[in-house]
Design an enzyme around this catalytic site. Structure first.
Site, PDB file in Angstrom:
ATOM      1  N   ASP A 180      17.855  21.658 -18.689  1.00 54.50           N
ATOM      2  CA  ASP A 180      17.919  21.643 -20.163  1.00 54.50           C
ATOM      3  C   ASP A 180      16.671  21.039 -20.791  1.00 54.50           C
ATOM      4  O   ASP A 180      16.128  21.588 -21.760  1.00 54.50           O
ATOM      5  CB  ASP A 180      19.142  20.857 -20.626  1.00 54.50           C
ATOM      6  CG  ASP A 180      20.453  21.554 -20.309  1.00 54.50           C
ATOM      7  OD1 ASP A 180      20.398  22.705 -19.827  1.00 54.50           O
ATOM      8  OD2 ASP A 180      21.520  20.945 -20.528  1.00 54.50           O
ATOM      9  N   THR A 181      16.220  19.873 -20.304  1.00 48.28           N
ATOM     10  CA  THR A 181      15.197  19.111 -21.045  1.00 48.28           C
ATOM     11  C   THR A 181      14.069  18.559 -20.185  1.00 48.28           C
ATOM     12  O   THR A 181      13.217  17.843 -20.697  1.00 48.28           O
ATOM     13  CB  THR A 181      15.857  17.925 -21.775  1.00 48.28           C
ATOM     14  OG1 THR A 181      16.452  17.053 -20.802  1.00 48.28           O
ATOM     15  CG2 THR A 181      16.915  18.397 -22.751  1.00 48.28           C
ATOM     16  N   ARG A 182      14.043  18.877 -18.881  1.00 46.18           N
ATOM     17  CA  ARG A 182      13.043  18.241 -18.006  1.00 46.18           C
ATOM     18  C   ARG A 182      11.624  18.463 -18.499  1.00 46.18           C
ATOM     19  O   ARG A 182      10.805  17.536 -18.546  1.00 46.18           O
ATOM     20  CB  ARG A 182      13.196  18.751 -16.581  1.00 46.18           C
ATOM     21  CG  ARG A 182      12.162  18.116 -15.627  1.00 46.18           C
ATOM     22  CD  ARG A 182      12.189  18.746 -14.239  1.00 46.18           C
ATOM     23  NE  ARG A 182      13.513  18.629 -13.659  1.00 46.18           N
ATOM     24  CZ  ARG A 182      13.976  17.528 -13.066  1.00 46.18           C
ATOM     25  NH1 ARG A 182      13.207  16.459 -13.003  1.00 46.18           N
ATOM     26  NH2 ARG A 182      15.181  17.499 -12.566  1.00 46.18           N
TER      27      ARG A 182
ATOM     28  N   GLY B  38      23.127  17.294  -3.038  1.00 48.13           N
ATOM     29  CA  GLY B  38      24.354  17.452  -2.249  1.00 48.13           C
ATOM     30  C   GLY B  38      25.552  16.898  -2.990  1.00 48.13           C
ATOM     31  O   GLY B  38      25.561  16.792  -4.208  1.00 48.13           O
TER      32      GLY B  38
ATOM     33  N   ARG C 159      19.904  16.306 -17.762  1.00 51.33           N
ATOM     34  CA  ARG C 159      20.107  17.526 -16.963  1.00 51.33           C
ATOM     35  C   ARG C 159      18.796  18.290 -16.934  1.00 51.33           C
ATOM     36  O   ARG C 159      18.299  18.770 -17.964  1.00 51.33           O
ATOM     37  CB  ARG C 159      21.225  18.393 -17.549  1.00 51.33           C
ATOM     38  CG  ARG C 159      21.539  19.596 -16.652  1.00 51.33           C
ATOM     39  CD  ARG C 159      22.752  20.384 -17.143  1.00 51.33           C
ATOM     40  NE  ARG C 159      23.074  21.442 -16.187  1.00 51.33           N
ATOM     41  CZ  ARG C 159      22.552  22.671 -16.212  1.00 51.33           C
ATOM     42  NH1 ARG C 159      21.696  22.995 -17.175  1.00 51.33           N
ATOM     43  NH2 ARG C 159      22.891  23.565 -15.295  1.00 51.33           N
ATOM     44  N   GLY C 160      18.225  18.409 -15.712  1.00 48.72           N
ATOM     45  CA  GLY C 160      16.892  18.963 -15.548  1.00 48.72           C
ATOM     46  C   GLY C 160      16.649  20.300 -16.212  1.00 48.72           C
ATOM     47  O   GLY C 160      15.690  20.462 -16.986  1.00 48.72           O
TER      48      GLY C 160
ATOM     49  N   GLU D  30      26.294  10.271 -12.133  1.00 48.52           N
ATOM     50  CA  GLU D  30      25.291   9.305 -12.579  1.00 48.52           C
ATOM     51  C   GLU D  30      25.815   8.479 -13.746  1.00 48.52           C
ATOM     52  O   GLU D  30      25.647   7.253 -13.809  1.00 48.52           O
ATOM     53  CB  GLU D  30      24.032  10.072 -13.043  1.00 48.52           C
ATOM     54  CG  GLU D  30      22.799   9.754 -12.235  1.00 48.52           C
ATOM     55  CD  GLU D  30      21.632  10.616 -12.699  1.00 48.52           C
ATOM     56  OE1 GLU D  30      20.938  11.120 -11.821  1.00 48.52           O
ATOM     57  OE2 GLU D  30      21.439  10.773 -13.921  1.00 48.52           O
TER      58      GLU D  30
END
Length: 1148
Positions: free
Chosen positions: A32-34, A62, A29-30, A96
């Protein structure tokens, strides 16, 4: 059974993995940890050389996953899922995750999924608690229920995988944690599936048992040997099971071509280096010598559960190296060895052996078609030639692939030419592969022995070959064993030496390549070559063996004529000729120098009325002259000091034998069908070595020499068909102390010895193992009171005799294993049979009842047919009027109010075809734990919890405390729709098929007798199955019905019989006829051995079904089954969930 599959899914996935675009797909999840943990992990992976996909798009997506993400997941070897606190709040992350797990399932675990729990507990992910609970509370309001359910299931599934937790494995230090993740990914990527050829056929059945062995948990170190001839698919099987199972082990290694590599300089060290590298996950470590390698491998191997495959091991010392290390393997490790060397199977530490069999005809045609046509069946115009080529290959996968590929896209003319060439010259590529076993033989002795067998002795009795070739200075017994060890020959069930067609072709090709000129070769087996050599008289001393059948020479040859007379001097230059086989050959000239060194002479159709006096026979060991014109063997005397086998069968003009004192070493004498023979020389009694004497169908023979009883070594004595014998003394038989086999078929004993036949039979030698009295006109009073003198008898043939019941003397034959009573048309009962392995009652048309002394006879096999009056066969079959059936069974099935209204019906039977001619009263049928009855109508008695208007239904066994499922009641309503109806026609018998999807058990019941409704009429098939706890609560079960062509299923229903043992329940006790309660129909589990399916049995058919539910019914393989020792019905058990229609007194 062999399950045919065009392409194994595992193969597809393993091949696809080599073309993956990415090593790693990062899911996270971007927000949070990107820019923190995931960025550091991405950098570390890239720096280690792993192609890693990371979605850099920070913009919210989307509704669906972007196409590039879908492709990235599809084309990645591994997926690393970084679980953070708010991971589940993103529906895109959850989508995903679902797609990643679908990819994993679709590729049979080839796609590796590694969950990384960054700042969340695995139990929260598994149960969707903590921060995940809040996220799902929101999803529950905004997303479809089905999607939310799929997300929950995906999280639960991924949390159960072996993952990595930051707090547990690095105490919160992210850099250490990232290093560990990178190492784990490296370890997993270093273990890749092996390349396996596409279009595998028949592979599923071959790997099923090995997969089961590999997946069976054990603390022992197991060793399994895959054994078979070259080209049969050992390596392919090993690769396939390796690909399916290597990930369930902590480490694995597949060492290919051990034989080839070990022969290279420092070869064993190369093998050890590769193995050590595999153990250390790719890290290289130098090994100086074999001893050092053993120490390093043992040390590295002892810490992890390991799968080791050694391909093509051919020497015991290679296996010994493994055994030395076995105790250092980590408990639960497995070792698979492939070999052509049968001697390795005898190693005491081998725990399992899998002998690979050739493909079936159907599988062979499919595999050949994939390589020749690119599809699973031949193109229409090529069917005939395809089948001929498949026959040539005899199920050998290597040959099918090579020949199929070589003919891909070629014309019919070329196919025809290729087939003609194959009949003369084998395919070189195939021969080179097969020759490896020949070249590995330890010396020229074994190689020459193999070539002799390949050219002259295939299908011959082993002892026969030993006699001949021992006389040619071979050590034949040990040599044949060496050939067996190399998969070059086998000994079949009749003690004949057999050889695969392509192995034979390889041997003969080796001889053909000795010289372009046939007369310069060591062996000549081609009739055309032999004829040319003898016609042109250009034979040489190189020739050791020669075969000529004048009937096999080309009829259009200018050289050939069946009336052609060759000359004896054509053999004068063949000084080394020891093996000669002639058929329908006429020779003219002097025999003084004719093949003076012959050991084996087989001359079918020998044209002369006696053997010429100058014929050199001094060295002969075997003399065969079947179908000869001999009237007497010699005029005068002739010494045959080496002769061991004399066969003059079918010599219809022969009137007398030779003086046997001139062949003192004779061991076998065969005079079958010598219809003019009237005199056997009295010297026969002096043959101290004679073990086999066969005079079958010597119809003119009236008496035998009295001193024949002096044959102390005689083991087999056959005088069947000697119908004119008028003297055969009791003493002659009684005194043959070594006699094991006696056959007197067709001799009317009761007429020959009036009022003395019982004393004759009672005086037979106690050494007898087999006795055949077929067609001897023996009645019930012919037999003695007991056969105590025949305590060793194992096989007894009393067929075609006018006996009415089982003679009492037979009941005491405790060692009897086979009893043949075929054609005993007056036989009515067999009561109290001893324990048997085989019983033949074929054409016993009056037989009604069979019983045994012991329940151990349940497992016996049988031959039967035309038993029109048989109504009871203990442990196997019982047919009786429905009114005579046990009252408890009637009550259980709800039939007690219907008995009086049941109309007679027509039935068909496997044994009594006359049943369908006229209606008979409704019958009850017991077979192997199943009771069935058929009656007219469509109103089913009782209550059924599961019903279907079709021919199939599914249900789940309910979970009830303290209860077991002990039975199953099945009803089928079917109608006679006629052959003109628009239903599928097939060749199957009526059968009920049951599959327990939860545990892999599956099978079917095919009754021997079934009801046939009139045109347009309905009929009910009602049955009770005694399952003996084969169904457990929660099991998912599918029941389906196949009816005979023309019969259409209208309705199907199931009711479970669930029981408890508590005595305080007010329930009824149900008993069935325990003599017919064998639990046999449900005995096939995925991975079990198929050996039991090969035994012949009667009445109830077991059907192994393919794993794919959509497989066509013509893939079903029907095999007969055997009973087990389970018995007892339902006595002592309380029954729930069944409807009783009236109170009946019940037995306890």
């Amino acid at each position: 059974m062999a399950l045919v599959k065009a392409a194994d899914p595992q193969t597809s996935s393993s091949n696809a993995s080599r073309y993956c675009r990415y090593h790693v797909f990062l899911s996270f999840r971007g927000p949070d940890t990107r820019k923190t943990f995931t960025d550091h992990l991405y950098t570390a992976l890239v720096n280690e050389g792993f192609r890693t996909f990371r979605d850099d798009d920070e913009v919210e997506r989307g509704e669906g996953i972007k196409p590039e993400l879908q492709k990235a997941i599809k084309h990645s070897r591994t997926s690393v899922i970084v679980f953070s606190k708010d991971y589940a709040s993103s529906r895109w992350c959850l989508d995903e995750l679902v797609m990643i797990l679908e990819r994993k399932r679709r590729t049979s675990d080839d796609h590796v999924v590694l969950p990384v729990f960054y700042d969340v507990d695995p139990s929260h992910v598994r149960k969707q608690t903590g921060s995940l609970a809040k996220a799902f509370a929101r999803h529950q309001k905004s997303q479809p229920l089905q999607k939310v359910k799929a997300w929950r299931e995906a999280l639960a599934e991924v949390a159960d995988l072996a993952g990595m937790v930051l707090q547990n494995q690095a105490h919160g230090y992210e850099s250490k944690f990232i290093k560990k993740i990178v190492k784990v990914i490296g370890d997993k990527l270093s273990r890749t599936p092996l390349s396996v050829a596409p279009n595998l056929v028949g592979m599923h059945s071959k790997v099923e048992r090995i997969n089961f062995w590999l997946q069976r948990r054990s603390t022992d170190v197991g060793i399994l040997v895959i054994y078979g001839m070259s080209g049969i698919g050992k390596t392919t099987i090993a690769k396939t099971v390796y690909n399916s199972n290597f990930r369930i082990f902590e480490g694995s290694s597949f060492l290919e071509n051990i034989k080839e590599v070990s022969q290279q300089p420092n070869g064993l060290v190369q093998i050890q280096t590769q193995l050590l590298s595999d153990i250390l996950n790719g890290r290289k470590m130098k090994i100086s010598n074999v001893s050092e390698g053993l120490i390093k491998i043992e040390d590295a191997m002892s810490s992890k559960r390991f799968l080791l495959v050694l391909d093509d091991v051919d020497h015991m010392d290679q296996l010994d190296a493994v055994f030395q290390m076995k105790d250092r393997f980590y408990p639960g490790s497995k070792i698979i060895i492939t070999t052509r060397c049968a001697r390795l199977l005898k190693a005491h530490q081998v725990t399992e052996v899998y002998a690979v069999e050739t493909l079936t005809q159907k599988e062979s045609l499919e595999l050949f078609s994939w390589h020749a046509f690119g599809q699973d069946h031949p193109v229409e115009d090529y069917v005939e030639y395809s089948k001929k080529l498949v026959d040539h290959c005899e199920g050998l996968p290597l040959a099918l692939k090579v020949l199929g590929s070589s003919l891909l896209g070629e014309s019919i003319c070329l196919w025809k030419s290729a087939l003609e060439k194959l009949e003369a010259i084998p395919n070189g590529e195939i021969i080179n592969k097969l020759r490896v076993s020949y070249d590995s033989l330890q010396d020229d002795h074994d190689r020459n022995l193999f070539l002799h067998i390949a050219c002259f002795f295939i299908g011959k009795d082993k002892d026969y070959i030993v006699n001949i070739l021992d006389g040619c200075d071979f050590y034949t017994l040990v040599g044949i064993q060496n050939l067996i060890d190399r998969c070059l020959v086998i000994i079949d069930g009749w003690d004949k030496v057999q050889m695969h067609n392509l192995i034979r072709g390889m041997g003969r090709e080796i001889v053909r390549l000795e010289s372009k000129e046939p007369w310069k070769r060591s062996r000549v087996w081609h009739h055309k070559d032999s004829f040319k050599i003898l016609t042109e008289k250009n034979g040489t001393e190189t020739i050791e063996g020669l075969v000529l059948d004048m009937h096999m020479c080309p009829t259009n040859s200018s050289l050939n004529s069946n009336e052609k007379v060759l000359e004896t001097n054509s053999f004068s230059r063949m000084h080394e000729l020891k093996l000669l086989h002639l058929s329908h050959v006429k020779l003219d000239g002097c025999y003084a120098e004719f093949c003076t060194g012959l050991r084996w002479l087989c001359w079918l159709g020998f044209p002369l009325d006696s053997i010429p006096t100058d014929f050199p026979v001094g060295s002969l060991i075997v003399l065969e002259m079947q179908y000869s014109g001999l009237k007497q063997i010699y005029k005068g005397t002739k010494c045959l000091p080496s002769l061991k086998i004399l066969d003059l069968s079918h010599s219809h003009s022969l009137t007398e034998t030779i003086d046997f004192s001139y062949c003192p070493n004779l061991e076998t004498l065969v005079l079958v069908d010598c219809t003019s023979l009237i005199y056997v020389h009295g010297s026969i009694g002096n043959l101290e070595r004679l073990m086999y004497l066969n005079m079958k169908d010597c119809k003119s023979l009236r008496m035998l020499p009295k001193n024949i009883c002096m044959l102390k070594s005689l083991e087999t004595f056959i005088i069947s068909g000697c119908s004119n014998l008028n003297e055969l003394s009791i003493e002659m038989l009684r005194n043959m102390d070594s006699l094991k086999v006696l056959k007197t078929d067709g001799i009317p004993i009761s007429e020959l010895w009036l009022k003395r036949s019982s004393s004759i039979l009672g005086s037979l030698p106690c050494s007898l193992v087999e006795l055949s009295l077929w067609g001897c006109n023996l009645s019930d009073d012919t037999f003695p009171i007991d056969f105590s003198n025949l305590s060793s008898l194992q096989r007894l043939n009393l067929g075609n005799n006018p006996i009415g019941s089982l003679p009492n003397c037979i009941k005491g034959l405790t060692r009897l294993r086979a009893l043949l009573l075929n054609e005993c048309t007056s036989l009515k009962s067999l009561l109290g049979l001893p324990k048997l392995n085989y019983l033949d009652i074929t054409n016993c048309i009056s037989l009604e009842k069979i019983t045994y002394q012991s329940s151990s006879s349940r497992e016996s096999s049988a031959g039967f047919g035309c038993n029109y009056n048989l109504v009871e066969w203990e442990y196997k079959y019982k047919l009786q009027p429905i009114g005579s059936v046990d009252a408890e069974m009637i009550n259980l099935l709800g039939l007690c109010n219907l008995l009086e209204s049941m109309e007679p019906i027509r039935m068909d039977s496997r044994y009594n075809s006359s049943l369908k001619d006229n209606p008979i009263p409704v019958q009850g049928l017991y077979q192997h734990g199943i009771f069935s009855t058929f009656f007219g109508g469509n109103e089913v008695p009782g209550q059924f919890s599961h019903k279907s208007r079709g021919s199939s239904l599914s249900f789940t066994v309910p979970l009830l405390d303290n209860h077991r499922t002990r039975g199953l009641i099945v009803f089928v309503v079917y109608v006679n729709a006629g052959y003109g109806s628009p239903i599928i026609h097939h060749n199957y018998s009526s059968q009920i098929i049951v599959k327990n999807k939860s545990n892999g058990l599956r099978g079917a019941y095919c009754p021997s007798d079934y009801g046939i409704p009139g045109a347009g009429e309905d009929m009910i098939w009602l049955s009770h199955w005694n399952l003996d706890d084969q169904l457990q609560g929660g099991d998912e079960v599918v029941v389906s019905v196949i009816m005979l062509s023309g019969l259409l299923v209208k309705e199907l229903g199931i009711q479970l019989v669930q029981v408890q043992q508590e005595e305080n329940y007010n329930m009824m006790t149900i008993s069935t006829d325990s003599s017919y309660d064998d639990q046999i129909w449900y005995n096939k589990r995925l991975g079990d051995s198929d050996e039991e399916d090969k035994r012949e049995e009667v009445f109830s058919c077991f059907v192994c079904l393919p794993d794919e539910e959509e497989a066509q019914q013509d893939d079903i393989t029907v095999a007969t089954t055997t009973g087990s020792n389970n018995s007892g019905g339902l006595r002592g058990w309380k029954v729930l969930a069944v409807c009783f229609c009236c109170p009946v007194g019940m037995k306890m």
